[in-house]
Design a protein around this motif. Structure first.
Motif, mmCIF file in Angstrom:
data_model
loop_
_atom_site.group_PDB
_atom_site.id
_atom_site.type_symbol
_atom_site.label_atom_id
_atom_site.label_comp_id
_atom_site.label_asym_id
_atom_site.label_seq_id
_atom_site.Cartn_x
_atom_site.Cartn_y
_atom_site.Cartn_z
ATOM 1 N N UNK A 1 0.838 -1.210 0.000
ATOM 2 C CA UNK A 1 0.000 0.000 0.000
ATOM 3 C C UNK A 1 0.869 1.255 0.000
ATOM 4 N N UNK A 2 1.938 1.243 0.787
ATOM 5 C CA UNK A 2 2.857 2.392 0.833
ATOM 6 C C UNK A 2 3.506 2.626 -0.522
ATOM 7 N N UNK A 3 3.921 1.537 -1.188
ATOM 8 C CA UNK A 3 4.551 1.659 -2.507
ATOM 9 C C UNK A 3 3.578 2.258 -3.523
ATOM 10 N N UNK A 4 2.324 1.826 -3.486
ATOM 11 C CA UNK A 4 1.322 2.341 -4.432
ATOM 12 C C UNK A 4 1.051 3.814 -4.160
ATOM 13 N N UNK A 5 0.909 4.203 -2.898
ATOM 14 C CA UNK A 5 0.675 5.611 -2.553
ATOM 15 C C UNK A 5 1.836 6.483 -3.002
ATOM 16 N N UNK A 6 3.049 5.994 -2.818
ATOM 17 C CA UNK A 6 4.232 6.759 -3.211
ATOM 18 C C UNK A 6 4.308 6.921 -4.725
ATOM 19 N N UNK A 7 4.045 5.850 -5.460
ATOM 20 C CA UNK A 7 4.087 5.914 -6.925
ATOM 21 C C UNK A 7 3.027 6.871 -7.459
ATOM 22 N N UNK A 8 1.834 6.837 -6.865
ATOM 23 C CA UNK A 8 0.768 7.743 -7.298
ATOM 24 C C UNK A 8 1.130 9.195 -7.001
ATOM 25 N N UNK A 9 1.754 9.424 -5.861
ATOM 26 C CA UNK A 9 2.195 10.789 -5.530
ATOM 27 C C UNK A 9 3.252 11.268 -6.501
ATOM 28 N N UNK A 10 4.226 10.397 -6.773
ATOM 29 C CA UNK A 10 5.333 10.777 -7.657
ATOM 30 C C UNK A 10 4.849 11.074 -9.069
ATOM 31 N N UNK A 11 3.809 10.381 -9.527
ATOM 32 C CA UNK A 11 3.314 10.563 -10.905
ATOM 33 C C UNK A 11 2.111 11.502 -10.962
ATOM 34 N N UNK A 12 1.863 12.205 -9.836
ATOM 35 C CA UNK A 12 0.738 13.149 -9.796
ATOM 36 C C UNK A 12 -0.589 12.450 -10.119
ATOM 37 N N UNK A 13 -0.782 11.283 -9.493
ATOM 38 C CA UNK A 13 -2.017 10.501 -9.604
ATOM 39 C C UNK A 13 -2.285 9.960 -11.012
ATOM 40 N N UNK A 14 -1.234 9.839 -11.807
ATOM 41 C CA UNK A 14 -1.400 9.271 -13.146
ATOM 42 C C UNK A 14 -1.228 7.747 -13.043
ATOM 43 N N UNK A 15 -2.331 7.020 -13.142
ATOM 44 C CA UNK A 15 -2.300 5.569 -12.928
ATOM 45 C C UNK A 15 -1.417 4.839 -13.938
ATOM 46 N N UNK A 16 -1.473 5.172 -15.257
ATOM 47 C CA UNK A 16 -0.594 4.466 -16.203
ATOM 48 C C UNK A 16 0.890 4.611 -15.869
ATOM 49 N N UNK A 17 1.318 5.835 -15.519
ATOM 50 C CA UNK A 17 2.736 6.040 -15.174
ATOM 51 C C UNK A 17 3.081 5.337 -13.867
ATOM 52 N N UNK A 18 2.161 5.379 -12.896
ATOM 53 C CA UNK A 18 2.399 4.700 -11.618
ATOM 54 C C UNK A 18 2.524 3.191 -11.828
ATOM 55 N N UNK A 19 1.694 2.655 -12.719
ATOM 56 C CA UNK A 19 1.754 1.217 -13.009
ATOM 57 C C UNK A 19 3.108 0.837 -13.587
ATOM 58 N N UNK A 20 3.652 1.697 -14.472
ATOM 59 C CA UNK A 20 4.978 1.432 -15.046
ATOM 60 C C UNK A 20 6.056 1.444 -13.970
ATOM 61 N N UNK A 21 5.980 2.415 -13.065
ATOM 62 C CA UNK A 21 6.973 2.492 -11.988
ATOM 63 C C UNK A 21 6.928 1.244 -11.104
ATOM 64 N N UNK A 22 5.725 0.763 -10.858
ATOM 65 C CA UNK A 22 5.556 -0.386 -9.963
ATOM 66 C C UNK A 22 5.737 -1.731 -10.654
ATOM 67 N N UNK A 23 5.780 -1.700 -12.001
ATOM 68 C CA UNK A 23 5.906 -2.952 -12.738
ATOM 69 C C UNK A 23 4.625 -3.769 -12.736
ATOM 70 N N UNK A 24 3.479 -3.073 -12.691
ATOM 71 C CA UNK A 24 2.183 -3.729 -12.680
ATOM 72 C C UNK A 24 1.396 -3.347 -13.925
ATOM 73 N N UNK A 25 0.426 -4.135 -14.257
ATOM 74 C CA UNK A 25 -0.493 -3.752 -15.325
ATOM 75 C C UNK A 25 -1.485 -2.738 -14.770
#
Length: 546
Positions: free
Chosen positions: A507-531
């Motif tokens: 959950x912390x990793x997802x929150x951080x990725x969303x913050x870093x990408x300004x809530x852009x889910x596609x970019x956050x998914x790439x950072x996390x290595x998820x679809x």
């Protein structure tokens, strides 16, 4: 792949071609003689000292990131360089670049000269450079302004584009590096103001001496002390207590010792006291930490002509002598060499100064304000600082609190710095988002007010639109927030199992990725290595708000 070429870059290309600049030529050796270079470096001593102080703090970061940082004067002369040469061939083959003239006439279109001429940050990507040797580099440059808002030089950050990265990374790299060099240029400019001696020669109606010394700071009008104290921003009890003491001590003639961590604003307090105590007198500043050890004595006490190799023929007055009738602000007093401390003590006791190589003592009337970020009393116990000088300095003591002890002042300061910078840059003022405020308040700010100011300048330059998001903050602030999420200090020891659960970490990793990408889910998914579908499912599962 690259944006349309701008008009200033195109014009520079045309000028370089008309001048016959060879795009394949690499300038290998300095075009200046050793004596010419020494004279230029002497004239630019405050700029060089401020830059080297910054480099000493950032050297590991520059090397780890593969950056090269240059300090270049308005004529294109390289004064300082530092960084990872191995990744930037062919330069390692040629040794030091100091003394090389790198301007439009020698290397064609370049970022630093455009930055100096346009008086704004400039970034060139690869083929925008005229010289082939730079066409696989990103060059980010920002002008360094002196106290009179004149361009003193430019900082140039050279890097290689990261290869094999995901879409959008190059854009983020360019934005981050441009914001970084702008912040560094602002830090160097601030350091120049802190380090340079500032005094205006007292003139009389008899016209005995109407010359102005090289480092001049205009006198402020009398009666403006209240206004200067009011510029110390803060509503916390800690800062109000320090300001109250400063106002009271300003009425005395005794020496004052300002203590506090680096970046807390000790010089602002010293200037306010100066305005109250002797607004028409000189305010001379010497930073012991920024001055070469072998030059401190001559800078403080002055010297007679011919007293040592390289001395000016007519001699030069020292900073203490120049402070006659005003305030002598001795910053970072803890870095003063032990062997010079008894000499300073004698000057404070007798109010007389003798130049190096001289025989005659001269009467001086000045008030000393010293400042330090070290524990002088502990240094006395360790025989690193003279006890008698310590007690002479600390007749009146003011402690300036660190930013983490005055959290209620942080957003006030943020608003002030953003407003000030945007007015100077002539750009619209962005606002801090609610989440950004949370990040800022959660951070400890080890560099205090100075670090906060640089962070706001960075954020203003990185943000898109009129809202500063957490993504626009320097990465160390974002990473610190992640650390607190992963290992909160308030977490009960008996709940360590809950803290280390995979669900908590995920959950912390997802929150951080969303913050870093300004809530852009596609970019956050790439950072996390998820679809995307998997990320959307987990966002719903953990009840994370987009």
């Amino acid at each position: 792949q690259f944006p349309e070429i701008s008009r200033p870059v195109a014009d520079s290309w045309l000028r370089a071609r008309m001048r016959g600049v060879d795009p394949y030529k690499v300038v290998k050796k300095p075009q200046l003689t050793e004596q010419e270079l020494q004279e230029i470096r002497h004239d630019k001593e405050p700029l060089i000292a401020a830059t080297e102080a910054l480099i000493n703090r950032l050297k590991n970061i520059l090397n780890d990131c593969g950056y090269i940082l240059y300090l270049i004067d308005p004529d294109g002369i390289i004064l300082v360089h530092e960084g990872d040469w191995k990744r930037n061939r062919p330069f390692p083959e040629y040794g030091s670049r100091v003394g090389i003239i790198a301007n439009e006439e020698t290397i064609g279109t370049n970022a630093h000269e455009l930055s100096i001429n346009l008086k704004r940050p400039v970034q060139l990507l690869g083929p925008e450079h005229y010289a082939v040797v730079f066409q696989n580099n990103i060059a980010s440059a920002a002008p360094v302004f002196d106290a009179d808002r004149q361009v003193a030089g430019a900082l140039l950050l050279l890097s290689r584009p990261c290869e094999g990265e995901k879409d959008g990374f190059l854009t983020r790299q360019c934005k981050s590096e441009l914001a970084l060099v702008v912040s560094m240029a602002s830090a160097v400019a601030a350091e120049m103001v802190l380090c340079r001696p500032r005094v205006k020669v007292q003139t009389s109606s008899m016209g005995k001496d109407k010359s102005v010394l090289p480092a001049v700071k205009e006198r402020r009008p009398a009666g403006s002390a209240g206004a200067v104290f009011n510029k110390i921003i803060g509503e916390s009890e800690a800062i109000k207590k320090a300001v109250k003491l400063a106002r009271k001590f300003a009425q005395s003639r005794e020496n004052i010792l300002l203590t506090g961590e680096s970046g807390t604003g000790k010089e602002i307090f010293a200037e306010a006291i100066h305005q109250y105590y002797c607004p028409d007198g000189p305010f001379v500043v010497v930073n012991c930490a920024a001055m070469p050890r072998d030059l401190i004595a001559s800078e403080l006490f002055g010297y007679e002509g011919g007293s040592f190799t390289g001395a000016e023929r007519r001699g030069r007055p020292g900073k203490i002598e120049l402070a006659d009738g005003g305030i002598f602000f001795l910053d970072e007093i803890g870095d003063m060499p032990l062997e010079l401390q008894p000499v300073l003590l004698r000057v404070l006791e007798n109010k007389q100064v003798t130049r190096i190589g001289g025989c005659t003592a001269k009467k001086v009337d000045f008030r000393l304000i010293a400042a330090t970020n070290q524990n002088l009393y502990q240094m006395v116990l360790e025989n690193k600082f003279r006890e008698d000088l310590y007690y002479r300095l600390s007749v009146l003591n003011i402690h300036i609190p660190p930013l983490r002890e005055r959290k209620e002042d942080i957003i006030l300061l943020c608003d002030y710095f953003i407003e000030e910078y945007c007015q100077e840059a002539g750009r619209p003022r962005p606002q801090l988002s609610r989440e950004t405020v949370e990040y800022i308040l959660a951070y400890d700010w080890p560099g205090n007010v100075r670090q906060l100011k640089n962070a706001m300048i960075y954020a203003v330059n990185v943000c898109q639109g009129q809202i500063i998001t957490p993504q626009d903050l320097p990465q160390n602030i974002i990473l610190d927030k992640v650390r607190h999420r992963l290992y909160p200090s308030h977490f009960p020891v008996d709940s360590i199992g809950e803290l280390l659960q995979i669900s908590h970490l995920e959950k912390t990793a997802i929150q951080t990725a969303l913050t870093y990408t300004n809530r852009c889910v596609p970019e956050a998914a790439k950072l996390l290595g998820l679809s995307r579908s998997t990320l959307y499912r987990k966002i719903k599962e953990y009840n994370i708000t987009l």
